[in-house]
Design a protein around this motif. Structure first.
Motif, mmCIF file in Angstrom:
data_model
loop_
_atom_site.group_PDB
_atom_site.id
_atom_site.type_symbol
_atom_site.label_atom_id
_atom_site.label_comp_id
_atom_site.label_asym_id
_atom_site.label_seq_id
_atom_site.Cartn_x
_atom_site.Cartn_y
_atom_site.Cartn_z
ATOM 1 N N CYS A 131 -70.136 -13.954 58.627
ATOM 2 C CA CYS A 131 -69.551 -14.742 58.099
ATOM 3 C C CYS A 131 -68.457 -14.663 56.857
ATOM 4 C CB CYS A 131 -71.220 -15.957 57.819
ATOM 5 S SG CYS A 131 -70.240 -17.621 57.207
ATOM 6 N N ASN A 132 -67.701 -15.226 57.091
ATOM 7 C CA ASN A 132 -66.400 -15.167 56.163
ATOM 8 C C ASN A 132 -65.428 -16.536 56.353
ATOM 9 O OD1 ASN A 132 -66.241 -11.949 55.949
ATOM 10 N ND2 ASN A 132 -66.054 -12.504 58.713
ATOM 11 N N SER A 133 -64.886 -16.557 55.128
ATOM 12 C CA SER A 133 -63.772 -17.932 54.707
ATOM 13 C C SER A 133 -62.331 -17.939 54.700
ATOM 14 C CB SER A 133 -64.065 -19.136 53.457
ATOM 15 O OG SER A 133 -64.120 -17.650 52.893
ATOM 16 N N ILE A 134 -61.259 -18.623 54.935
ATOM 17 C CA ILE A 134 -60.161 -19.012 54.861
ATOM 18 C C ILE A 134 -59.746 -19.234 54.121
ATOM 19 C CG2 ILE A 134 -58.095 -19.405 56.210
ATOM 20 C CD1 ILE A 134 -59.323 -17.821 58.687
ATOM 21 N N SER A 135 -59.052 -19.477 53.231
ATOM 22 C CA SER A 135 -58.502 -20.148 52.385
ATOM 23 C C SER A 135 -56.771 -19.746 52.523
ATOM 24 C CB SER A 135 -58.521 -19.667 50.402
ATOM 25 O OG SER A 135 -59.891 -19.586 50.951
ATOM 26 N N PRO A 136 -56.413 -21.463 52.886
ATOM 27 C CA PRO A 136 -54.893 -21.265 52.730
ATOM 28 C C PRO A 136 -54.231 -22.053 51.787
ATOM 29 C CG PRO A 136 -55.593 -22.137 55.268
ATOM 30 C CD PRO A 136 -57.506 -21.837 53.734
ATOM 31 N N ALA A 137 -52.636 -21.616 51.178
ATOM 32 C CA ALA A 137 -52.155 -22.388 50.535
ATOM 33 C C ALA A 137 -51.487 -23.905 51.156
ATOM 34 C CB ALA A 137 -50.752 -21.395 49.713
ATOM 35 N N ARG A 138 -50.466 -24.409 51.100
ATOM 36 C CA ARG A 138 -50.141 -25.173 51.608
ATOM 37 C C ARG A 138 -49.857 -25.030 52.970
ATOM 38 N NH1 ARG A 138 -47.702 -27.245 47.802
ATOM 39 N NH2 ARG A 138 -49.350 -29.187 46.878
ATOM 40 N N VAL A 139 -50.055 -26.139 54.159
ATOM 41 C CA VAL A 139 -49.570 -25.224 55.491
ATOM 42 C C VAL A 139 -48.625 -26.716 56.107
ATOM 43 C CG1 VAL A 139 -50.443 -24.930 57.258
ATOM 44 C CG2 VAL A 139 -51.697 -23.122 55.594
ATOM 45 N N HIS A 140 -48.183 -26.521 56.178
ATOM 46 C CA HIS A 140 -47.349 -27.538 57.280
ATOM 47 C C HIS A 140 -47.913 -27.898 58.669
ATOM 48 C CE1 HIS A 140 -43.165 -28.889 59.047
ATOM 49 N NE2 HIS A 140 -43.942 -30.429 58.592
ATOM 50 N N THR A 141 -48.427 -29.272 58.251
ATOM 51 C CA THR A 141 -49.489 -29.757 59.168
ATOM 52 C C THR A 141 -48.413 -30.918 59.954
ATOM 53 O OG1 THR A 141 -50.977 -30.647 58.223
ATOM 54 C CG2 THR A 141 -51.564 -28.266 58.742
ATOM 55 N N PRO A 142 -48.905 -32.344 60.820
ATOM 56 C CA PRO A 142 -49.001 -33.415 60.860
ATOM 57 C C PRO A 142 -49.430 -34.193 59.084
ATOM 58 C CG PRO A 142 -49.576 -32.900 62.779
ATOM 59 C CD PRO A 142 -49.674 -31.344 61.637
ATOM 60 N N PHE A 143 -50.512 -33.117 58.936
ATOM 61 C CA PHE A 143 -51.095 -34.265 57.787
ATOM 62 C C PHE A 143 -50.197 -34.322 56.293
ATOM 63 C CE2 PHE A 143 -52.912 -33.747 53.588
ATOM 64 C CZ PHE A 143 -53.534 -34.625 53.200
ATOM 65 N N VAL A 144 -49.189 -32.907 56.132
ATOM 66 C CA VAL A 144 -48.200 -32.796 55.141
ATOM 67 C C VAL A 144 -46.975 -34.337 55.135
ATOM 68 C CG1 VAL A 144 -46.392 -31.420 54.261
ATOM 69 C CG2 VAL A 144 -48.227 -30.864 54.281
ATOM 70 N N ASP A 145 -46.471 -34.343 57.026
ATOM 71 C CA ASP A 145 -45.723 -34.972 57.722
ATOM 72 C C ASP A 145 -45.592 -36.340 57.430
ATOM 73 O OD1 ASP A 145 -43.959 -32.903 57.875
ATOM 74 O OD2 ASP A 145 -45.165 -33.420 60.212
ATOM 75 N N GLY A 146 -46.998 -36.663 56.948
ATOM 76 C CA GLY A 146 -47.115 -38.053 56.517
ATOM 77 C C GLY A 146 -47.631 -38.858 55.243
ATOM 78 N N TYR A 147 -48.308 -37.143 54.499
ATOM 79 C CA TYR A 147 -48.625 -37.215 53.208
ATOM 80 C C TYR A 147 -46.949 -37.692 53.001
ATOM 81 C CZ TYR A 147 -48.830 -36.319 48.456
ATOM 82 O OH TYR A 147 -47.923 -36.322 47.013
ATOM 83 N N LEU A 148 -45.779 -37.185 53.056
ATOM 84 C CA LEU A 148 -44.365 -37.360 52.692
ATOM 85 C C LEU A 148 -43.850 -38.427 53.367
ATOM 86 C CD1 LEU A 148 -43.182 -34.016 53.010
ATOM 87 C CD2 LEU A 148 -43.258 -35.024 50.874
ATOM 88 N N LYS A 149 -44.466 -38.621 54.344
ATOM 89 C CA LYS A 149 -43.720 -40.361 54.433
ATOM 90 C C LYS A 149 -44.677 -41.473 53.933
ATOM 91 C CE LYS A 149 -43.339 -42.992 59.037
ATOM 92 N NZ LYS A 149 -43.221 -43.266 60.217
#
Length: 258
Positions: A179-197
């Motif tokens: 069991c491991n985990s991944i910790s991203p910083a900000r990733v360019h996804t549709p969520f980011v585009d929607g947040y900005l819009k």
């Protein structure tokens, strides 16, 4: 072939969009039979088409990860005849606000999906993985490790995902469950585009560049970059890796000081 997942069954929660979509497609490309858990099956239509167009196997299960009964039913269906080799706890929701601006219903909503949802999936999958081992990945965040402004509830939930990873890794060593985990910083996804819009309709490009510069490397991550790390952690090439959090953050955690 390196990172070969032929003959393995994988569950990816929230696998229909963003990072989850990239992970689902990546695992299928390497031969895994990918089962996507989504609140609505239509959310995974495009990635299923992508998987099938490349000769892969993909299935979608309508499932609310915050409801244990639904998760157990979906997991039992996936495990039938083979078991489960891979679980990627990717489903999650966001919230913006400090503790004063976090309403009780906001906190509960984040907890139900980001914390209880991870617990429900691990709790349901572990009995099947104990038979022959497997790999579990929790999608955490840099917010689990460092303070991020106005992310009180979200940071709480990702901290829980991180520490659940440590507990599961320790408790199931003897069963060959990693069991491991991944910790991203900000990733360019549709969520980011929607947040900005929705929040900055007159300054989308300016705000996009501002968010990009919060990573010392000068840009946001790409879903495919996160998916490639997930592929490694799911594969036999990572058989010596467990109980570890992997920041993939463009230098955010270590290089943001003056």
């Amino acid at each position: 072939m390196k990172f070969d997942l032929s003959g393995k069954k994988a569950i990816v929660t929230g696998g229909g969009s963003g990072i989850g979509r990239a992970i689902s497609a990546n695992l299928a490309l390497q031969g895994a039979e990918v089962h996507i858990f989504e609140l609505k099956a239509s959310n995974a239509k495009e990635v299923l088409g992508e998987i099938e167009a490349k000769g892969g196997k993909g299935f979608v299960h309508e499932c609310n990860v915050s409801v244990q009964k639904e998760v157990k039913q979906a997991v039992e269906k996936v495990a039938s005849g083979h078991g489960i080799d891979i679980l990627v706890n990717n489903a999650g929701i966001a919230h913006i606000g400090n503790v004063e601006l976090t309403k009780e219903e906001d906190f509960d909503r984040i907890y139900q999906v980001n914390v209880k949802g991870v617990y429900n999936c691990i709790h349901s999958v572990i009995p099947f993985m104990k038979e022959k081992g497997g790999s579990i990945i929790n999608m955490a965040s840099i917010a689990a490790t460092v303070g991020i402004k106005d992310r009180f509830a979200y940071s709480m939930s990702k901290g829980a995902a991180l520490t659940m990873m440590y507990s599961v890794a320790k408790d199931y060593l003897e069963y060959n469950i990693r069991c491991n985990s991944i910790s991203p910083a900000r990733v360019h996804t549709p969520f980011v585009d929607g947040y900005l819009k929705n929040n900055f309709p007159d300054a989308i490009e300016e705000k996009f560049q501002q968010l990009s510069r919060t990573q010392p490397i000068g840009r946001m991550g790409k879903p495919q970059e996160i998916a490639d790390l997930a592929l490694y952690l799911c594969s036999n090439e990572a058989s010596f890796v467990t109980g570890t959090d992997f920041p993939i953050d463009g230098g955010f955690i270590r290089l943001n000081g003056d």
